[in-house]
Design a protein around this motif. Sequence first.
Motif, PDB file in Angstrom:
ATOM      1  N   ALA A 134       0.831  -1.203   0.000  1.00  0.00           N
ATOM      2  CA  ALA A 134       0.000   0.000   0.000  1.00  0.00           C
ATOM      3  C   ALA A 134       0.867   1.255   0.000  1.00  0.00           C
ATOM      4  N   PHE A 135       1.945   1.234   0.762  1.00  0.00           N
ATOM      5  CA  PHE A 135       2.845   2.377   0.843  1.00  0.00           C
ATOM      6  C   PHE A 135       3.496   2.658  -0.515  1.00  0.00           C
ATOM      7  N   GLU A 136       3.913   1.601  -1.203  1.00  0.00           N
ATOM      8  CA  GLU A 136       4.530   1.779  -2.517  1.00  0.00           C
ATOM      9  C   GLU A 136       3.541   2.385  -3.512  1.00  0.00           C
ATOM     10  N   VAL A 137       2.296   1.940  -3.469  1.00  0.00           N
ATOM     11  CA  VAL A 137       1.276   2.514  -4.351  1.00  0.00           C
ATOM     12  C   VAL A 137       1.013   3.969  -3.955  1.00  0.00           C
ATOM     13  N   ALA A 138       0.918   4.222  -2.658  1.00  0.00           N
ATOM     14  CA  ALA A 138       0.652   5.582  -2.184  1.00  0.00           C
ATOM     15  C   ALA A 138       1.706   6.562  -2.669  1.00  0.00           C
ATOM     16  N   GLN A 139       2.964   6.137  -2.692  1.00  0.00           N
ATOM     17  CA  GLN A 139       4.036   7.029  -3.127  1.00  0.00           C
ATOM     18  C   GLN A 139       3.885   7.431  -4.593  1.00  0.00           C
ATOM     19  N   GLU A 140       3.213   6.609  -5.384  1.00  0.00           N
ATOM     20  CA  GLU A 140       2.968   6.946  -6.780  1.00  0.00           C
ATOM     21  C   GLU A 140       1.762   7.855  -6.954  1.00  0.00           C
ATOM     22  N   LEU A 141       0.889   7.879  -5.953  1.00  0.00           N
ATOM     23  CA  LEU A 141      -0.371   8.606  -6.096  1.00  0.00           C
ATOM     24  C   LEU A 141      -0.440   9.910  -5.314  1.00  0.00           C
ATOM     25  N   LEU A 142       0.297  10.017  -4.210  1.00  0.00           N
ATOM     26  CA  LEU A 142       0.150  11.169  -3.318  1.00  0.00           C
ATOM     27  C   LEU A 142       0.711  12.451  -3.920  1.00  0.00           C
ATOM     28  N   ALA A 143      -0.013  13.536  -3.679  1.00  0.00           N
ATOM     29  CA  ALA A 143       0.500  14.864  -3.978  1.00  0.00           C
ATOM     30  C   ALA A 143       1.461  15.279  -2.874  1.00  0.00           C
ATOM     31  N   THR A 144       2.321  16.246  -3.176  1.00  0.00           N
ATOM     32  CA  THR A 144       3.201  16.788  -2.150  1.00  0.00           C
ATOM     33  C   THR A 144       2.357  17.308  -0.988  1.00  0.00           C
TER      34      THR A 144
END
Length: 257
Positions: A134-144
């Motif tokens: 989930a963390f790896e996916v989040a890093q691709e999706l999250l805005a700054t």
Amino acid sequence: MARKDHYYNKAKQQGYRARSAFKLQQLDEEVGLFGPGNTVVDLGAAPGGWLQVASERVKDNGKVVGVDLQRIRSLDKHNVETIRGDMTEEETKAKLKDIIGEQGADAVVSDMAPNMTGEYSLDHARSIYLAQQAFEVAQELLATGGDFAVKVFDGRDLADFRAEMEGSFQYVRSIRPDASRDSSSEQYLVGKRYLTAPVRSGDELEVEIIDVGSEGDGIAKVEDFTVFVSGTEAGETVRVKITDVKPKFAFAERLDE
């Protein structure tokens, strides 16, 4: 009445699909995950209780996207979309990015848990594995500056995973919502203010001071990212140590005095 019965009955009464909806409510109240107009991604969203809460919190002008391998029964909410698929597959991630847009997600949340075997060390290891995915996916999706919340089980691998998260957020908190069952070892790690900066606290590097800010600090650029360095003047090239990183800028102290 046992607490698990209280939240189960409360979910039924209030129309939530799962008692876990109250965990997300409590996380949001504790750390402020959502705001009106936010874009939120829920990983492992079935049966949809967290989607319901997120939909309420981001209001009509927000957007919530849920993804799960299981089919998520349609929700009567215009600001919710769902994707059936594996969150780690490129096709699924491409669909998520298309929906949330180039600006990225304001929050990514995950309540995923492994199929329980009853063997604690194995269940813990599997929970950390899911959280890392989930963390790896989040890093691709999250805005700054975005936030990430993920369920984990206590155990020997938790500290390493938390340390991994701490390298990507301004700070990380561990929270155990009141709605969690007494018998559960679950907790939630919440990363606040996602950092996309090319520097991290403790980094040492050489920079050129290109300007001086209104507060008198020198201004340097690292890959177009602003670093403020006290006690410097425009035109100097100095060696610095990064002391604090914010989503859009960092502070540093000079080392060559």
